[in-house]
Design a protein around this motif. Sequence first.
Motif, PDB file in Angstrom:
ATOM      1  N   ARG A  18       0.822  -1.218   0.000  1.00 39.81           N
ATOM      2  CA  ARG A  18       0.000   0.000   0.000  1.00 39.81           C
ATOM      3  C   ARG A  18       0.856   1.269   0.000  1.00 39.81           C
ATOM      4  N   LYS A  19       1.960   1.247   0.735  1.00 42.56           N
ATOM      5  CA  LYS A  19       2.822   2.428   0.755  1.00 42.56           C
ATOM      6  C   LYS A  19       3.404   2.689  -0.630  1.00 42.56           C
ATOM      7  N   ALA A  20       3.805   1.632  -1.313  1.00 47.72           N
ATOM      8  CA  ALA A  20       4.348   1.790  -2.659  1.00 47.72           C
ATOM      9  C   ALA A  20       3.300   2.374  -3.609  1.00 47.72           C
ATOM     10  N   ALA A  21       2.057   1.929  -3.464  1.00 48.93           N
ATOM     11  CA  ALA A  21       0.974   2.455  -4.304  1.00 48.93           C
ATOM     12  C   ALA A  21       0.771   3.945  -4.044  1.00 48.93           C
ATOM     13  N   LEU A  22       0.821   4.338  -2.766  1.00 48.33           N
ATOM     14  CA  LEU A  22       0.660   5.747  -2.411  1.00 48.33           C
ATOM     15  C   LEU A  22       1.814   6.582  -2.971  1.00 48.33           C
ATOM     16  N   LEU A  23       3.032   6.083  -2.832  1.00 44.62           N
ATOM     17  CA  LEU A  23       4.190   6.816  -3.334  1.00 44.62           C
ATOM     18  C   LEU A  23       4.136   6.989  -4.843  1.00 44.62           C
ATOM     19  N   ALA A  24       3.663   5.957  -5.544  1.00 45.27           N
ATOM     20  CA  ALA A  24       3.540   6.053  -7.000  1.00 45.27           C
ATOM     21  C   ALA A  24       2.556   7.156  -7.390  1.00 45.27           C
ATOM     22  N   LYS A  25       1.446   7.244  -6.661  1.00 44.04           N
ATOM     23  CA  LYS A  25       0.449   8.289  -6.944  1.00 44.04           C
ATOM     24  C   LYS A  25       1.006   9.676  -6.628  1.00 44.04           C
ATOM     25  N   LEU A  26       1.705   9.794  -5.509  1.00 46.33           N
ATOM     26  CA  LEU A  26       2.285  11.081  -5.138  1.00 46.33           C
ATOM     27  C   LEU A  26       3.296  11.532  -6.194  1.00 46.33           C
ATOM     28  N   ARG A  27       4.118  10.618  -6.639  1.00 45.77           N
ATOM     29  CA  ARG A  27       5.134  10.949  -7.650  1.00 45.77           C
ATOM     30  C   ARG A  27       4.474  11.399  -8.950  1.00 45.77           C
ATOM     31  N   ARG A  28       3.364  10.761  -9.272  1.00 46.41           N
ATOM     32  CA  ARG A  28       2.714  11.045 -10.553  1.00 46.41           C
ATOM     33  C   ARG A  28       1.887  12.333 -10.518  1.00 46.41           C
ATOM     34  N   PHE A  29       1.197  12.581  -9.416  1.00 44.10           N
ATOM     35  CA  PHE A  29       0.197  13.646  -9.417  1.00 44.10           C
ATOM     36  C   PHE A  29       0.571  14.886  -8.595  1.00 44.10           C
ATOM     37  N   MET A  30       1.468  14.742  -7.606  1.00 47.26           N
ATOM     38  CA  MET A  30       1.799  15.902  -6.779  1.00 47.26           C
ATOM     39  C   MET A  30       2.876  16.759  -7.435  1.00 47.26           C
ATOM     40  N   PRO A  31       2.863  18.069  -7.189  1.00 51.14           N
ATOM     41  CA  PRO A  31       3.944  18.923  -7.694  1.00 51.14           C
ATOM     42  C   PRO A  31       5.291  18.475  -7.133  1.00 51.14           C
ATOM     43  N   ALA A  32       6.336  18.782  -7.883  1.00 53.99           N
ATOM     44  CA  ALA A  32       7.679  18.309  -7.510  1.00 53.99           C
ATOM     45  C   ALA A  32       8.124  18.836  -6.155  1.00 53.99           C
ATOM     46  N   GLY A  33       7.776  20.086  -5.839  1.00 50.10           N
ATOM     47  CA  GLY A  33       8.229  20.685  -4.576  1.00 50.10           C
ATOM     48  C   GLY A  33       7.771  19.924  -3.348  1.00 50.10           C
ATOM     49  N   PRO A  34       6.464  19.678  -3.185  1.00 47.97           N
ATOM     50  CA  PRO A  34       5.996  18.919  -2.026  1.00 47.97           C
ATOM     51  C   PRO A  34       6.548  17.491  -1.968  1.00 47.97           C
ATOM     52  N   VAL A  35       6.708  16.855  -3.128  1.00 52.26           N
ATOM     53  CA  VAL A  35       7.280  15.507  -3.143  1.00 52.26           C
ATOM     54  C   VAL A  35       8.706  15.543  -2.629  1.00 52.26           C
ATOM     55  N   ASP A  36       9.477  16.515  -3.100  1.00 54.70           N
ATOM     56  CA  ASP A  36      10.863  16.658  -2.662  1.00 54.70           C
ATOM     57  C   ASP A  36      10.937  16.879  -1.148  1.00 54.70           C
ATOM     58  N   LYS A  37      10.084  17.757  -0.639  1.00 49.89           N
ATOM     59  CA  LYS A  37      10.061  18.052   0.792  1.00 49.89           C
ATOM     60  C   LYS A  37       9.690  16.812   1.602  1.00 49.89           C
ATOM     61  N   SER A  38       8.703  16.053   1.120  1.00 50.77           N
ATOM     62  CA  SER A  38       8.269  14.842   1.806  1.00 50.77           C
ATOM     63  C   SER A  38       9.382  13.798   1.856  1.00 50.77           C
ATOM     64  N   LEU A  39      10.098  13.646   0.749  1.00 52.14           N
ATOM     65  CA  LEU A  39      11.178  12.671   0.707  1.00 52.14           C
ATOM     66  C   LEU A  39      12.317  13.068   1.656  1.00 52.14           C
ATOM     67  N   ARG A  40      12.628  14.328   1.706  1.00 57.74           N
ATOM     68  CA  ARG A  40      13.695  14.771   2.609  1.00 57.74           C
ATOM     69  C   ARG A  40      13.324  14.510   4.060  1.00 57.74           C
ATOM     70  N   LYS A  41      12.054  14.678   4.369  1.00 58.50           N
ATOM     71  CA  LYS A  41      11.585  14.364   5.729  1.00 58.50           C
ATOM     72  C   LYS A  41      11.670  12.865   5.993  1.00 58.50           C
ATOM     73  N   GLU A  42      11.269  12.063   5.017  1.00 62.73           N
ATOM     74  CA  GLU A  42      11.294  10.591   5.151  1.00 62.73           C
ATOM     75  C   GLU A  42      12.709  10.083   5.428  1.00 62.73           C
ATOM     76  N   PHE A  43      13.692  10.687   4.762  1.00 62.85           N
ATOM     77  CA  PHE A  43      15.076  10.235   4.906  1.00 62.85           C
ATOM     78  C   PHE A  43      15.859  11.050   5.943  1.00 62.85           C
ATOM     79  N   ALA A  44      15.138  11.860   6.728  1.00 59.77           N
ATOM     80  CA  ALA A  44      15.755  12.655   7.795  1.00 59.77           C
ATOM     81  C   ALA A  44      16.893  13.527   7.294  1.00 59.77           C
ATOM     82  N   LEU A  45      16.666  14.145   6.137  1.00 61.29           N
ATOM     83  CA  LEU A  45      17.682  15.007   5.560  1.00 61.29           C
ATOM     84  C   LEU A  45      17.539  16.433   6.095  1.00 61.29           C
ATOM     85  N   SER A  46      18.656  17.029   6.478  1.00 61.24           N
ATOM     86  CA  SER A  46      18.611  18.383   7.058  1.00 61.24           C
ATOM     87  C   SER A  46      18.407  19.416   5.963  1.00 61.24           C
TER      88      SER A  46
END
Length: 267
Positions: free
Chosen positions: A239-267
Amino acid sequence: MKKKVALITGVSSGIGRATAELLARKGYQVFGGVRTPEKAHAINGVTLVQIDVRDEASIKAGVESVLQQAGRIDVLINNAGYSIVGAVEETSPEEAQALFDTNLFGVLRMSRAVLPAMRAQGSGRIVNLSSVLGFLPAPFMGLYAATKHAVEGLSESLDHEVRNFGIRVILIQPSFTRTGLDTNAAPTAERIPAYVDQFQRTVAAVTATIKAAPEPENVAGRILQAIEAPYRMRHPGDRKAALLAKLRRFMPAGPVDKSLRKEFALS
């Protein structure tokens, strides 16, 4: 009715082993590729075959053995692979080449080995294990992500080439899964001090994610569904993979980038 014949690489543990067990229970004639059969634990209902996906001669002998015993190969599941963790700058070309030799060129070698038989029988499925890292970035796993991005491109291109022969290519895209691949990835040989603090934070975040991740049996179930359902190329592994695929496809690049940095604990 004859059993469908499945050949799965990398069945010693993890997703490969879970998939071999499930397909055997579901009535498939299953052959499991392992590098050293004498060291591998037996799997009920599965015939172990020596296959090292880095070695052409090993692959040729293994595929010929399956064809001699079963007469056909209906499904090839390219599961064998491994990961390496470290910054891109810390990853040597030799480490990168070794990773690609298994994760990408192993898929190429296995596909080339089974395609003549599949073309002759006029049917077949080639199932390639990709990842959410086949369409998302992966800090400190950049070369692993690169191999999975490459598997995606190879698979989609191959599907167009073999479709007229009754053969289709399927991609399975799990997120992090509780397997040895995700928990025991080898570190790069080089360590650059500038990356250490961030690397440790990212590894801790990924480790916490893996603790709550699905078991490999979940992904095995998705593989079975993908084989037996009406054809579709890409199948999220959970289910998480399905959600990530949708986010990558439909969300603007900025929010996706911000979400990924949070997921990987990037400063």
